[in-house]
Write a protein that holds these residues in place. Structure first.
Motif, PDB file in Angstrom:
ATOM      1  N   ARG A  67       0.843  -1.205   0.000  1.00 36.80           N
ATOM      2  CA  ARG A  67       0.000   0.000   0.000  1.00 36.80           C
ATOM      3  C   ARG A  67       0.879   1.256   0.000  1.00 36.80           C
ATOM      4  NH1 ARG A  67      -4.424   2.517  -1.509  1.00 36.80           N
ATOM      5  NH2 ARG A  67      -4.863   4.295  -0.192  1.00 36.80           N
ATOM      6  N   SER A  68       1.930   1.209   0.809  1.00 40.80           N
ATOM      7  CA  SER A  68       2.804   2.371   0.943  1.00 40.80           C
ATOM      8  C   SER A  68       3.563   2.659  -0.351  1.00 40.80           C
ATOM      9  CB  SER A  68       3.807   2.123   2.078  1.00 40.80           C
ATOM     10  OG  SER A  68       3.788   3.175   2.993  1.00 40.80           O
ATOM     11  N   GLN A  74       1.752   8.364  -5.370  1.00 42.07           N
ATOM     12  CA  GLN A  74       0.692   9.387  -5.247  1.00 42.07           C
ATOM     13  C   GLN A  74       1.227  10.658  -4.594  1.00 42.07           C
ATOM     14  OE1 GLN A  74      -2.921   8.383  -3.130  1.00 42.07           O
ATOM     15  NE2 GLN A  74      -3.217   6.579  -4.412  1.00 42.07           N
ATOM     16  N   LEU A  75       1.998  10.467  -3.512  1.00 42.24           N
ATOM     17  CA  LEU A  75       2.517  11.627  -2.779  1.00 42.24           C
ATOM     18  C   LEU A  75       3.444  12.458  -3.662  1.00 42.24           C
ATOM     19  CD1 LEU A  75       3.276  10.157   0.762  1.00 42.24           C
ATOM     20  CD2 LEU A  75       1.617  11.946   0.207  1.00 42.24           C
ATOM     21  N   CYS A 346      14.237  -0.995   9.369  1.00 40.73           N
ATOM     22  CA  CYS A 346      14.904  -0.486   8.156  1.00 40.73           C
ATOM     23  C   CYS A 346      13.923  -0.161   7.034  1.00 40.73           C
ATOM     24  CB  CYS A 346      15.946  -1.487   7.672  1.00 40.73           C
ATOM     25  SG  CYS A 346      15.241  -3.070   7.251  1.00 40.73           S
ATOM     26  N   TRP A 347      12.613  -0.183   7.335  1.00 41.66           N
ATOM     27  CA  TRP A 347      11.625   0.112   6.288  1.00 41.66           C
ATOM     28  C   TRP A 347      10.692   1.264   6.673  1.00 41.66           C
ATOM     29  CZ3 TRP A 347      12.650  -1.382   1.674  1.00 41.66           C
ATOM     30  CH2 TRP A 347      13.240  -2.624   1.410  1.00 41.66           C
ATOM     31  N   GLY A 348      11.158   2.179   7.481  1.00 46.55           N
ATOM     32  CA  GLY A 348      10.274   3.255   7.940  1.00 46.55           C
ATOM     33  C   GLY A 348       9.942   4.285   6.874  1.00 46.55           C
ATOM     34  N   ILE A 349      10.882   4.529   5.964  1.00 49.52           N
ATOM     35  CA  ILE A 349      10.584   5.494   4.898  1.00 49.52           C
ATOM     36  C   ILE A 349       9.537   4.872   3.970  1.00 49.52           C
ATOM     37  CG2 ILE A 349      11.541   6.921   3.052  1.00 49.52           C
ATOM     38  CD1 ILE A 349      12.639   7.522   5.937  1.00 49.52           C
ATOM     39  N   LEU A 350       9.782   3.612   3.612  1.00 47.87           N
ATOM     40  CA  LEU A 350       8.804   2.918   2.773  1.00 47.87           C
ATOM     41  C   LEU A 350       7.419   2.938   3.424  1.00 47.87           C
ATOM     42  CD1 LEU A 350       7.872   0.969   0.509  1.00 47.87           C
ATOM     43  CD2 LEU A 350       8.718  -0.919   1.913  1.00 47.87           C
ATOM     44  N   ASN A 351       7.338   2.548   4.685  1.00 43.28           N
ATOM     45  CA  ASN A 351       6.029   2.281   5.289  1.00 43.28           C
ATOM     46  C   ASN A 351       5.365   3.493   5.951  1.00 43.28           C
ATOM     47  OD1 ASN A 351       5.688  -0.461   4.565  1.00 43.28           O
ATOM     48  ND2 ASN A 351       7.337  -0.979   5.993  1.00 43.28           N
ATOM     49  N   ALA A 352       6.012   4.647   5.888  1.00 42.01           N
ATOM     50  CA  ALA A 352       5.420   5.829   6.535  1.00 42.01           C
ATOM     51  C   ALA A 352       4.053   6.216   5.949  1.00 42.01           C
ATOM     52  CB  ALA A 352       6.391   7.006   6.456  1.00 42.01           C
ATOM     53  N   ALA A 354       1.566   4.559   4.396  1.00 41.19           N
ATOM     54  CA  ALA A 354       0.440   3.675   4.756  1.00 41.19           C
ATOM     55  C   ALA A 354       0.212   3.678   6.259  1.00 41.19           C
ATOM     56  CB  ALA A 354       0.690   2.261   4.252  1.00 41.19           C
ATOM     57  N   THR A 355       1.297   3.839   7.034  1.00 37.71           N
ATOM     58  CA  THR A 355       1.141   3.957   8.491  1.00 37.71           C
ATOM     59  C   THR A 355       0.350   5.215   8.826  1.00 37.71           C
ATOM     60  OG1 THR A 355       3.238   2.821   8.908  1.00 37.71           O
ATOM     61  CG2 THR A 355       2.408   4.233  10.675  1.00 37.71           C
TER      62      THR A 355
END
Ligand SMILES: Cc1cc2nc3c(=O)[nH]c(=O)nc-3n(C[C@H](O)[C@H](O)[C@H](O)COP(=O)(O)OP(=O)(O)OC[C@H]3O[C@@H](n4cnc5c(N)ncnc54)[C@H](O)[C@@H]3O)c2cc1C
Length: 389
Positions: A67-68, A74-75, A346-352, A354-355
């Motif tokens: 999703r992210s 989109q962002l 190590c995936w916080g940029i990716l998952n920000a 959708a979080t």
């Protein structure tokens, strides 16, 4: 119950900023982001920004990451400013011995052509001399990159344009009554003044500093920090292309090293990869300093990859980690209006994105509909390891 209007978001990294962005821009609330040092001053400003559609598929993080990955595209359009977003090809390269050498600015055209024949698929700027194996592990369909600091600051800017605000102050505690948080205690970074900030709802997104939360909210799981180093070097002539490298090689000191090399649009190359175990998280992000020997190892990678490239930044920061390897996202057990979003490792940029999207829904609508957060519930039993790179 009425949707909360006054949402205090503690932490101005990419996670807090994404939550605040979706609260303000998609739900019309007016969040207040409280950041102790400066927006994107830690992992969210010093990360690589590599994004992958399906690399988390073997863990419960998979659907959130998918999703992210879509939301990042989109962002890039919605934010209306440069966040360094682009699709990339991604290569795994193991080096037999010596250096993972390439030579931006060094390889002759003949050598590059010979090498291109031997190892098709590798971009021309990657040297081939010591390569054992090379394979394409991501294409423009399923891998991308973004500049984490630019993204975090753009999210905050749009949040402010949407009516939210940013305060530079340290959160020092919470005030709770009858199963609800009513305020957070803050200390202004400039004046040192202590005050209380009233809140209808509170989100804690303090990265590796979420470890402090257990002093106020002992029902939360342990969060730890892993220190990782990175450098940014110049590629003024922009020899590099939209190709990210995951290298595995043995340095001249005999130690193995798995650096990640991400050229960025605009003439810079980001390199990370040396972690330092068991280093306590210092009081604030301003107290994090790189270790010279770790930086020297990364400079060795830069020298072999990019020749005599000028080093623009030498830095370190902390990955926020949980004990089962999964993010911690959701309502704080026992408090109906307090939420936490951390431990993205190590995936916080990716998952920000959708979080932020899902947590904003949970806060405003009472349920997360765009992504399931159940695997990340702060009250979950500790299960097993999540996806790691
Ligand atoms: C070297 C490295 C490379 C990485 N590369 C990638 C990558 O390529 N792709 C990817 O998806 N992820 C990557 N990551 C992971 C990613 O950077 C993190 O998961 C993410 O940045 C965490 O964001 P955060 O907002 O939770 O934490 P942080 O960025 O640490 O932000 C937390 C913020 O909270 C603030 N804070 C702390 N305590 C308080 C307090 N008491 N009051 C107020 N504010 C407070 C801090 O000052 C900080 O600004 C990388 C990480 C590292 C270290």
């Amino acid at each position: 119950m009425a949707a909360p209007q006054l949402v205090v978001v503690c932490g101005g990294g990419v996670i807090g900023s994404a939550v605040a962005y979706y609260l303000a821009v998609k739900h019309g609330t007016k969040p207040i982001v409280v950041e102790a040092v400066a927006p994107a001053c830690s992992a969210s400003g010093k990360a690589g920004g590599f994004l992958a559609l399906d690399w988390c598929d073997s863990s419960p993080v998979g659907p959130l990451a998918r999703r992210s990955f879509a939301l990042h595209a989109q962002l890039a359009a919605e934010l209306g400013c440069d966040t360094g977003y682009r699709r990339v090809r991604t290569h795994s390269i193991s080096v037999k011995q010596g250096q993972a050498g390439s030579n931006v600015g060094g390889a002759g055209a003949g050598a590059a052509a010979d090498a291109a024949k031997r190892l098709p698929g590798l971009p021309g700027w990657v040297a081939r001399d010591n390569i054992g194996q090379a394979s394409v592990i991501g294409t423009e369909e399923d891998t991308a990159q973004v500049h984490p600091e630019l993204l975090t600051k753009a999210l905050l800017r749009r949040m402010e344009e949407g009516g939210g605000s940013l305060q530079i102050a340290a959160v020092t505690g919470v005030v709770a009554e009858g199963g609800r948080v009513t305020a957070v205690k803050v200390r202004d970074s400039g004046s040192g003044e202590e005050r209380e900030l009233q809140a209808d709802a509170v989100v804690f997104a303090m990265g590796a500093w979420s470890s402090q939360l257990r002093e106020w909210l002992p029902q939360l799981p342990d969060i730890s920090g892993l220190k990782v180093h990175s450098i940014v070097v110049a590629d003024p002539q922009q020899h590099t292309t939209a190709d990210c490298l995951f290298l595995a090689y043995r340095g001249s000191d005999g130690k193995s090293l798995e650096p990640e090399v991400y050229p960025r649009p605009g003439g810079q190359v980001y390199i990370c990869g040396v972690s330092e175990d068991n280093v306590p998280v210092p009081a604030t992000a301003a107290d994090v300093h790189p270790r010279p020997d770790a930086i020297a190892r990364l400079q060795g990678v830069a020298a072999s990859e990019l020749g005599s490239a000028e080093v623009l930044k030498e830095q370190a920061c902390y990955l926020p980690c949980s004990d089962d390897g999964l993010p911690v996202i959701g309502r704080v057990p026992g408090l109906e209006n307090a939420y936490v979003a951390t431990a993205h490792s190590c995936w916080g940029i990716l998952n920000a994105p959708a979080t932020g999207e899902a947590l904003a829904e949970l806060i405003v609508q009472g349920a997360a509909t765009s992504s399931s957060l159940s695997a990340f519930d702060p009250g979950r039993p500790r299960l097993g390891a999540g996806a790691r790179r």
